[in-house]
Structures are given as C-alpha cells and as structure tokens.
Design a protein around this motif. Structure first.
Motif, mmCIF file in Angstrom:
data_model
loop_
_atom_site.group_PDB
_atom_site.id
_atom_site.type_symbol
_atom_site.label_atom_id
_atom_site.label_comp_id
_atom_site.label_asym_id
_atom_site.label_seq_id
_atom_site.Cartn_x
_atom_site.Cartn_y
_atom_site.Cartn_z
ATOM 1 N N GLU A 409 5.592 -3.840 -2.459
ATOM 2 C CA GLU A 409 6.665 -5.254 -2.566
ATOM 3 C C GLU A 409 8.075 -4.602 -2.665
ATOM 4 O O GLU A 409 8.204 -4.068 -4.054
ATOM 5 C CB GLU A 409 5.697 -6.289 -2.638
ATOM 6 C CG GLU A 409 5.063 -7.350 -1.749
ATOM 7 C CD GLU A 409 5.521 -7.467 0.063
ATOM 8 O OE1 GLU A 409 6.831 -7.541 -0.240
ATOM 9 O OE2 GLU A 409 5.084 -7.318 0.555
ATOM 10 N N ALA A 410 9.092 -5.085 -2.898
ATOM 11 C CA ALA A 410 10.294 -4.479 -2.865
ATOM 12 C C ALA A 410 11.538 -6.186 -2.979
ATOM 13 O O ALA A 410 11.114 -6.883 -2.102
ATOM 14 C CB ALA A 410 11.034 -3.238 -2.519
ATOM 15 N N GLU A 415 16.276 -1.370 -4.085
ATOM 16 C CA GLU A 415 14.658 -1.448 -4.803
ATOM 17 C C GLU A 415 13.867 -0.029 -4.315
ATOM 18 O O GLU A 415 13.722 -0.041 -3.341
ATOM 19 C CB GLU A 415 14.013 -2.614 -4.798
ATOM 20 C CG GLU A 415 12.830 -2.450 -5.640
ATOM 21 C CD GLU A 415 11.892 -3.801 -5.895
ATOM 22 O OE1 GLU A 415 11.077 -4.156 -7.268
ATOM 23 O OE2 GLU A 415 12.909 -4.675 -5.720
ATOM 24 N N VAL A 416 13.098 1.008 -5.251
ATOM 25 C CA VAL A 416 12.101 1.542 -4.815
ATOM 26 C C VAL A 416 10.688 1.357 -5.044
ATOM 27 O O VAL A 416 10.466 0.510 -5.406
ATOM 28 C CB VAL A 416 12.397 2.845 -6.084
ATOM 29 C CG1 VAL A 416 11.405 3.651 -5.216
ATOM 30 C CG2 VAL A 416 13.412 4.141 -5.868
ATOM 31 N N ALA A 417 10.328 0.613 -3.346
ATOM 32 C CA ALA A 417 9.348 0.407 -3.845
ATOM 33 C C ALA A 417 8.342 1.036 -4.804
ATOM 34 O O ALA A 417 7.839 1.894 -4.785
ATOM 35 C CB ALA A 417 8.681 -0.117 -2.497
ATOM 36 N N GLY A 418 7.413 -0.107 -5.673
ATOM 37 C CA GLY A 418 6.468 0.649 -6.205
ATOM 38 C C GLY A 418 7.043 1.274 -7.678
ATOM 39 O O GLY A 418 6.347 1.383 -8.524
ATOM 40 N N GLY A 419 8.085 1.372 -7.993
ATOM 41 C CA GLY A 419 9.404 1.853 -8.678
ATOM 42 C C GLY A 419 9.592 3.496 -8.443
ATOM 43 O O GLY A 419 8.929 3.921 -8.232
ATOM 44 N N ALA A 420 10.694 3.148 -9.307
ATOM 45 C CA ALA A 420 10.957 4.310 -9.330
ATOM 46 C C ALA A 420 10.893 5.535 -10.416
ATOM 47 O O ALA A 420 10.807 5.447 -11.590
ATOM 48 C CB ALA A 420 12.887 4.813 -9.764
ATOM 49 N N PRO A 432 4.542 6.345 -15.793
ATOM 50 C CA PRO A 432 4.628 6.103 -15.145
ATOM 51 C C PRO A 432 4.812 4.388 -14.504
ATOM 52 O O PRO A 432 4.226 3.983 -14.716
ATOM 53 C CB PRO A 432 3.057 6.748 -14.478
ATOM 54 C CG PRO A 432 2.883 7.668 -15.426
ATOM 55 C CD PRO A 432 3.066 6.476 -17.057
ATOM 56 N N PRO A 433 5.218 4.537 -13.454
ATOM 57 C CA PRO A 433 5.380 2.922 -12.223
ATOM 58 C C PRO A 433 4.101 2.262 -12.621
ATOM 59 O O PRO A 433 3.546 1.164 -12.661
ATOM 60 C CB PRO A 433 6.477 3.161 -11.128
ATOM 61 C CG PRO A 433 7.092 4.245 -11.120
ATOM 62 C CD PRO A 433 6.179 5.811 -12.082
ATOM 63 N N ARG A 434 3.122 2.884 -11.957
ATOM 64 C CA ARG A 434 1.689 2.832 -11.816
ATOM 65 C C ARG A 434 1.041 2.020 -13.555
ATOM 66 O O ARG A 434 0.103 1.081 -13.525
ATOM 67 C CB ARG A 434 0.608 3.256 -11.784
ATOM 68 C CG ARG A 434 1.513 3.771 -9.606
ATOM 69 C CD ARG A 434 0.087 4.610 -9.108
ATOM 70 N NE ARG A 434 0.670 5.276 -8.016
ATOM 71 C CZ ARG A 434 -0.354 5.752 -6.693
ATOM 72 N NH1 ARG A 434 -1.095 4.649 -6.753
ATOM 73 N NH2 ARG A 434 0.711 6.215 -6.312
ATOM 74 N N ILE A 435 2.044 2.113 -14.093
ATOM 75 C CA ILE A 435 1.591 1.962 -15.392
ATOM 76 C C ILE A 435 2.739 0.568 -15.544
ATOM 77 O O ILE A 435 1.641 -0.779 -16.095
ATOM 78 C CB ILE A 435 1.470 3.445 -16.202
ATOM 79 C CG1 ILE A 435 -0.211 3.947 -16.137
ATOM 80 C CG2 ILE A 435 0.782 2.088 -17.618
ATOM 81 C CD1 ILE A 435 -0.319 5.358 -16.873
ATOM 82 N N SER A 436 3.741 0.818 -15.690
ATOM 83 C CA SER A 436 4.145 -0.218 -16.391
ATOM 84 C C SER A 436 4.401 -1.099 -14.807
ATOM 85 O O SER A 436 4.675 -2.873 -16.048
ATOM 86 C CB SER A 436 5.434 0.458 -16.007
ATOM 87 O OG SER A 436 6.271 0.926 -15.063
ATOM 88 N N SER A 437 3.580 -1.151 -14.175
ATOM 89 C CA SER A 437 4.201 -2.268 -13.515
ATOM 90 C C SER A 437 2.841 -2.774 -13.607
ATOM 91 O O SER A 437 1.908 -3.964 -12.555
ATOM 92 C CB SER A 437 3.787 -2.235 -11.910
ATOM 93 O OG SER A 437 3.132 -1.196 -11.586
ATOM 94 N N GLY A 438 1.058 -2.125 -14.475
ATOM 95 C CA GLY A 438 0.310 -3.047 -14.316
ATOM 96 C C GLY A 438 -0.634 -3.226 -13.628
ATOM 97 O O GLY A 438 -1.444 -3.705 -14.010
#
Length: 627
Positions: A409-410, A415-420, A432-438
């Motif tokens: 979701e964005a 916004e880059v989906a999942g984080g840039a 990495p975005p997958r870690i920072s996003s939890g």
C-alpha cells in the motif's frame, strides 16, 4: 578517629600474612603445573603445515594456470586456532567413514534437477520439460562427480571474463552455431569471449552504452538486474564494471553449456527457464530486467511471462527488450517472418504492458524500454485484475498467475510502494525497507546493524583461515544460508560475487532483504540439488545449514551435492555445533576432502565451531587419493 599503633605488628597480623603468602605460592604452583601439562598435550596436535600443503604435492609447491592442478594452495590454519588443542575429542575414526568412489565419466556434467534425459518424461507445453525435475531418493548418486581430464584452474578475474580453458568445458558447439554473432571463439587450448551477442554485434559494452543513454545506469539507482535467456551472459559480464550485478539464467537446452560458460567466466548465472512456474526469487527483487532475443513468447498465455517479470521487478524498475519484434520494419526479412505477424506480436506486448500499468519510456533503434509504476494507486482504478492469492514472495514450485502481483500500500502517488532503496553502494549497509517497515518478522533495524558488525568480525577471521579469499584466487562464492546477506556485504572488498541462498524453510523469509541490499540470490531446498553445473563455485559458506537439515533429509546427499558444485581445491566453511561438525568431517573424509575443526572467532568457549574443508584435486583419468 581511630587510634594509630606504632612498632611491631600483632601476632594475628603475622598469621594473616603467612596465610596470604601460602595461598599465592599454592596458586602459582598450580598454574605452573597446568601450563606444563597443557604444553605437553599440545605437542600431540597435528602441525598446521600438514593442512596447508597441497594434496599430492610436496610442501611449498604451487601450481600455475597452465598446469592441470589449480593454482591455489590449500587454506592455512595456524596452531593458535586449533580446536583439538582445547577439546580432547576423537574426530572421525577412519573405520566409521564411508568411502565414496568416483562416478562414471558420463556423469561429469551431471545436473540432477535439470537433467535433459529425465526432462523428456514431462510435458513440452510451456517448456515444463525444461523446468526442475529432481531424482527420487532411490536415484541419488552415492559417488563423486569427476572432473574431465586435464582440468585446470580457471583464469583469475578479470581475465576470466574473456577466457576459459577448453579442457574444463569441452564443448565447442556454440563457437560453430554462433560463429557470426561473436558469442565464443576457439583459440588454441582456450575459449575467448569477445562480448558479442545476437543483438549487439558491436559488443556488449557498446550495447550497454546505448542503454545507458536511455535510462540511468551510472548514478547507483540501478544495481540488480535479471537477464532472461542469457546465452553466455556477456551482458551481465560487462555490467559488472558499472557496479550492476545481474542474475543471468537460461535453460539447459540445445545451446549446450551456455550457463556453464557464464560461471566459468566468473559471472553470476544459474540454470532456469520461464515455463509454468515462478522464478525462484521474491517479489520486488530486481531493478531492471532484460531480454535480448531470448525467444520467450511474451505475448502468449495471456501475458503470463510479462506478469512474472512484473512480479520480480522493483517499483519503478525497467524492462528492456531487443530483438523480435522490436524494429521489425528493418529486420523482418532476416527473421523470416511476415510484417503482419511481427506487428501483431509487438501490439500484443504493448497491450500486456498497458494492462500492467507500465509506461513506455522509449523505443529507439533495436531497443524498447518500459518502466513499472512506483505504486498501484492509479493501476487499481484502471485494472481490477490484481492477484489476491496470498504471498507474492512464494516462488518455490509455485505456478505463475495471470494477474498483477499487488504492490504494498502507498498513501500518495509519489510514494514508492514498500519503501525506496538507497543508491549503490550506500544501499549495501542501509537498513532495507522491508526491515524498516517491520514486514520481516523478528528483524529490527538494530538487529540488522548488529548482524553487519558480526559478519565484519567473522570475515576478518575467515581471512586468516582461507587466505585465497583475500588474495583474489576465489571468484564464485555461495552462501547456503544467507539470512540478511551479512556475509556478502562483508566480502564486498574482495573480487568475488556471492550467490545468496535462502532455504525455503527459513522463517522469516529474508531473501527480499538480501535483494533490497543490492545483492543477488535464490530460494533453495537443500534436500534437492542446486540448478547449476558441476565445479562452478570456488568457496561455499555453510552456516548452520547441516544442523538445519539433519532431521529432514540425509546430510550425506547434501555434502555430495556440495562436492558436485565445488571446484577441485575449492573450500567450504561450515559453522555449527561440535556434534554436527564431527559428523560432517566423518563424511567429508570419505569424500577425500582435507579438513580441520577450529575454534569459533570469539574463542574456545563458544559452543559453535568452524570446520574448514578443501576438496582435493583429481580428475577422471586419475583416482582420488585417500588422505
């Protein structure tokens, strides 16, 4: 205020002094006794010089690139790291070792799960017969895959990009079939790779320059690439000097040994095909995907293959196509197809790309480039065909789907989906975005930082155990249990690339994290064989992998698979508890590996230990020597 006493001490004070002197002398005596005892026991330990000497050679001898034996010596392990001096443990009684004989020479090129003879039993529809089909337990080989006669150590990188020994891959078919396209040429006892390709007659370097004029290849925003139907992987080979690493794949088909040539060149590659199942990579894995006359029917099966490319492309990623049907008005006669047929094919590709919400960036000359959106806010409004079948990362024996893999979701269109991700090389060590996003269960930013520090210390220790790593004598490296990719990050300073493998049973699944860091890798179940040719890796890191699988399948088969994919005189670093490593050493002794258990990098009191093992050099015209 206490009263001060002058003169001689009291009797009880003299007694206390005597006791203290006696205690000091007693402790000192015990220390001397234990020191002498320890020194006497240490004499029984095998000197490290025996481990560092080359198998079948006199001490101090070295090979050369022109000899049959590889040029690197076995790893050197100092006595100060000796596990046995700290732990009086009987390791590998010889009577308990199963001795594994050499396989017949017909198995020299054996690829168990990509065997063409087995593949003939399966449906040819959608190339299912070229997908993975592994042998049953009863069909497993209990022997050692032989190297061909006169096998030589591969050329050192970067010379290996352009040269390989014919003796190592005795196949000249491509030099004849692709003679006019400069894929590969024969020069005496070696192959030369001019960097040519079907759609880049001026060479891969010039072709990549053309791409760089259209999309940003130089600013670090593109780091990982996927090359479908890669040939001998010249595109990936020449991307490396631009700090872009490509996962190149092609099937084991009539173009014999193309992926094998890539790996012999020191270029990342694996056997694979776009058939009916997902590629063994997570969603949002690559910054760029490429097809140069790869002969994949992109418009067929309701756009299934383009939808799979879309699944593995990062938000904002690029897809590059050259070859049919691009620029059909110029080439249609040479392609022996009608204008109408080629136009219809290109129109169908454009239609699928539109359904995927891709933007056509440019079509210039022989190149056509599309870009995936950075999120699906607008796409959901235009196209309701979004998959809702579960985990987009699931890719091990998972069928492809004719729907659009949803992006995270964005909240707004920018916004880059999942984080840039950060630009390379900052990307390698940024959270990495997958870690920072939890989104990766149990992995925090702090845990990620600690993991990086841990692997920096471990690789510093490995450099003492395996000197070839820092000397540039190893090129192709595999991490069988990559976790967060910390090992790959820690060896970036060496001229190596790492195939980061995440076991399919890993919880959490961390392969997406590895790829977000700018590294490449694949899923794998180690109860089965890896999709590669024999003798394609110089160094294998096996952290905890044997302990992980010892209750799931026969670890002997895993070790035999490691022997299959390891080059002669290649090295394996095992990390595990003592009981597991003793079992591993017993088996590898029967495989004629030379090995030694050493203490953990933190010292002898850590329950985890390290086994460093080197595969001995032998070929089909010589018998492996018993150590």
């Amino acid at each position: 205020m206490g009263k001060e006493y002058n003169g001689s001490p009291k009797p009880h004070q003299l007694n206390m002094r005597r006791k203290r002197i006696t205690y000091v002398l007693g402790v000192s005596g015990l220390c001397v006794i234990f020191y002498v005892l320890g020194a006497w026991q240490g004499r029984s330990v095998t000197p490290s010089g025996q481990f560092s000497s080359k198998v079948g050679c006199d001490d101090g001898s070295t090979g050369t690139g022109n000899s049959d034996s590889p040029s690197s010596a076995s790893p050197v392990i100092s006595d100060t790291l000796d596990f046995e001096s700290h732990h009086q443990l009987v390791i590998n009684p010889s009577e308990e070792s199963e001795i594994f004989p050499p396989c017949d020479m017909k198995f020299s090129e054996y690829t168990p799960c990509n065997d063409r003879q087995r593949g003939r039993q399966f449906d040819r529809d959608m190339l299912k017969y070229r997908e993975r089909h592994c042998p049953t337990k009863e069909e497993f080989l209990r022997c050692l895959i032989p190297a061909p006669p006169h096998y030589k150590s591969p050329f050192k990188w970067p010379q290996s990009r352009d040269y390989a020994w014919i003796a190592n891959i005795p196949h000249k078919e491509l030099s004849i079939e692709k003679a006019n396209q400069n894929w590969i040429q024969v020069e005496g006892d070696r192959f030369r790779f001019p960097g040519g390709g079907t759609m880049f007659p001026r060479g891969a370097d010039a072709y990549i320059d053309e791409i760089a004029a259209l999309i940003p290849l130089k600013d670090g925003s593109i780091r990982t690439a996927l090359d479908t139907g890669c040939g001998v992987a010249s595109w990936g080979a020449y991307l490396l000097k631009r700090d872009i690493i490509a996962m190149s794949f092609a099937p084991r088909d009539t173009h014999e040994a193309q992926v094998w040539f890539a790996l012999e060149r020191g270029v990342p590659a694996m056997i694979g095909v776009l058939g009916s199942q997902r590629l063994p990579y997570p969603a949002r894995a690559f910054d760029m995907a490429h097809c140069s006359r790869c002969l994949i029917p992109w418009s067929k099966f309701d756009g299934l293959y383009l939808m799979e490319v879309d699944r593995v492309l990062r938000p904002g990623g690029y897809w590059i196509l050259s070859g049919p049907p691009i620029n059909w008005k110029k080439y249609w006669r040479g392609w022996e197809r009608t204008k109408e047929d080629l136009k219809q094919e290109q129109d169908s590709i454009e239609e699928v790309a539109t359904r995927l919400c891709w933007k056509k960036v440019v079509e210039k000359g022989d190149l056509s480039i599309w870009q995936k959106p950075i999120n699906h806010i607008e796409c959901r409004e235009r196209n309701p065909n979004i998959c809702n079948s579960g985990n987009a990362d699931a890719a091990w024996y998972k069928d492809m789907e004719t729907c659009i893999t949803p992006l995270p979701e964005a909240h707004d269109a920018n916004e880059v989906a999942g984080g840039a991700v950060k630009k390379w090389p900052e990307r390698a060590f940024a959270v990495p975005p997958r870690i920072s996003s939890g989104s990766v269960k149990g992995i925090t930013a702090k845990a990620f930082e600690e993991d990086n520090k841990l692997w920096k210390d471990r690789v510093s220790y490995y450099k003492r155990l395996v000197s070839q790593l820092s000397q540039g004598l190893y090129r192709n490296v595999m991490d069988m249990n990559a976790h967060l990719g910390g090992f790959a990050a820690a060896v970036m300073k060496y001229p190596v690339w790492v195939m980061n493998v995440v076991p399919t049973s890993s919880d959490p699944d961390t392969l997406g994290v590895v790829l977000e860091r700018g590294f490449i890798g694949s899923y794998q179940d180690w109860c089965e064989a890896f999709s590669t040719y024999p003798r394609t890796y110089d160094l294998i890191h096996a952290g905890g992998i044997i302990g992980m699988y010892q209750d799931r399948c026969d670890i002997t088969n895993i070790l035999l698979e490691m022997d299959r994919i390891l080059r002669p005189e290649g090295t394996v670093i095992f990390r595990d508890v003592v009981e597991v490593l003793v079992k591993v050493k017993s088996i590898t002794d029967g495989m004629r590996w030379q090995s030694k258990i050493v203490d953990h990098e933190t010292g002898p009191f850590n329950t985890e230990k390290i086994l460093v093992a080197t595969k001995t050099y032998w070929t089909s015209d010589s018998r492996p020597k018993r150590l």
